[in-house]
Design an enzyme around this catalytic site. Sequence first.
Site, PDB file in Angstrom:
ATOM      1  CG  ASP A  11       5.876   3.490   0.681  1.00 16.58           C
ATOM      2  OD1 ASP A  11       6.224   4.129   1.699  1.00 16.58           O
ATOM      3  OD2 ASP A  11       4.688   3.372   0.325  1.00 16.58           O
TER       4      ASP A  11
ATOM      5  CE  LYS B 285       2.069   4.753   8.390  1.00 18.30           C
ATOM      6  NZ  LYS B 285       0.666   4.973   8.608  1.00 18.30           N
TER       7      LYS B 285
ATOM      8  CE1 TYR C 203      -3.696   2.516   0.769  1.00 23.63           C
ATOM      9  CE2 TYR C 203      -2.326   3.253   2.593  1.00 23.63           C
ATOM     10  CZ  TYR C 203      -3.416   3.433   1.766  1.00 23.63           C
ATOM     11  OH  TYR C 203      -4.228   4.535   1.930  1.00 23.63           O
TER      12      TYR C 203
HETATM   13  N1  HOZ Z   1      -0.621   2.706   6.567  1.00 24.46           N
HETATM   14  C1  HOZ Z   1      -1.693   2.874   7.489  1.00 24.46           C
HETATM   15  C2  HOZ Z   1      -2.365   1.574   7.745  1.00 24.46           C
HETATM   16  N2  HOZ Z   1      -1.759   0.497   7.163  1.00 24.46           N
HETATM   17  C3  HOZ Z   1      -2.637   3.891   7.006  1.00 24.46           C
HETATM   18  C4  HOZ Z   1      -3.562   4.322   8.064  1.00 24.46           C
HETATM   19  C5  HOZ Z   1      -4.788   4.925   7.460  1.00 24.46           C
HETATM   20  O1  HOZ Z   1      -5.078   4.643   6.293  1.00 24.46           O
HETATM   21  O2  HOZ Z   1      -5.443   5.637   8.183  1.00 24.46           O
END
Ligand code: HOZ
Length: 426
Positions: free
Chosen positions: A238, A266, A143
């Site tokens: 990433d 983050k 993702y």
């Molecule tokens: N990478 C975060 C969860 N895998 C994203 C959190 C979100 O989408 O709020």
Amino acid sequence: MREKSQELFAQSNRFIPGGVNSPVRAFKSVGTDPIFYERAKGSHVWDADGNEYIDFVASWGPMILGHAPDAVLDAVREQLDKGTSFGAPTEIELKMAEAVSAAVPSVEEVRMVSSGTEATMSAIRLARGYTGREKFIKFDGNYHGHSDALLVAAGSGLVTLGIPSTPGVTKGAAADTVVLPYNDLEAVRATLAEIGEQVAAIILEPVAGNMGVVPPAEGFLEGLRALCDEYGVVLIFDEVISGFRVALGGAQERYGVTPDLTTLGKIIGGGFPVGAFGGKREIMQSLAPMGPVYQAGTLSGNPVAMVAGLALIAELKKPGVYDELERKGARLEAGLRAAVEAAGVEAYLTRVGSMACMFFAKGPVTDWSSAAKSDTERYARYFNGMLERGFTLAPSQFEATFVGLAHTDADIDAMTSAAGEVLRSL
Ligand code: HOZ
């Protein structure tokens, strides 16, 4: 008792789609209502009803020091009096760029943005602009935020909610996204042999953290590096989750493979909305105002967020920090392994440093198709059992469990002992 949370959720549903500002917070796949938080300190969070939990979500990764760390709060308080946004360069941004460049092996120059989504989206545009090519390769279950071209076969909330592809992303926007299985170097080799000259970039999470935690297979990152060199493809790590998490310099430091571009988020924001992308000077110089690839942002490099991130990074640079994170991660893993064994449940544990995952699957889990075999209903029962015992985990099988510096050994042991109890009851 979470009556106040339930009430707030019901009211929020009237004004906010699904009652939440990010779908992963909705707790949909664990069959319960979200908890509304009121405050947090160290390893603990308190909800709107006054319930106290030991937290292993860490705001989905950033709170590696624990919540509301004094070093970050002090820096933020000091900055607030000086101004919160200038829309002009500051020395603080220079310090942040120097700090990121000193820590992250691939970064010679870095541009700050306000989210991980912006960082990855901009890195792809930059790679396309720099190479003059249009296609890029991503991996199933990775993702990279929610920009159109990257929202294909994506992990995180999409796999949690079972959304394979989302309306609103046009065929055109996704046409140049090539999806391959994670950890499958042969698939990458075969694809590049066919269309290598059209491929601008390969983007991946060097430690996948959005389909549960899936470490890179031995030789995978090195193999990608070699293939990218052979075909003139920009390799993008990433590291929004793994950056400053699995080592100060992220997965690229831990595994000794240097990409051309890196995306961050983050942790570098210290709990504020921050992303960044950086890498080789030659590529970064294609960005406006030096080059023609445009990217911008009013709040990019925001001074409050920058001092927060800098204060956090300063803490992470102290001697022994990553050894301590490793030790805590190993303690969590050992406790969970013992709990799984004692309960005799089918579970496959993964861990890289302070990020871990317990898949309710036989395993091994090496890619999305093996992760997807997990028993998500069993995870939901595990999640709820842990919540009732005062431990917050990610409300999805396909996310990471984060341990941080604020977790005491007693916190970790209490968590793994509760896990043992819950697993026996499943
Ligand atoms: N990478 C975060 C969860 N895998 C994203 C959190 C979100 O989408 O709020």
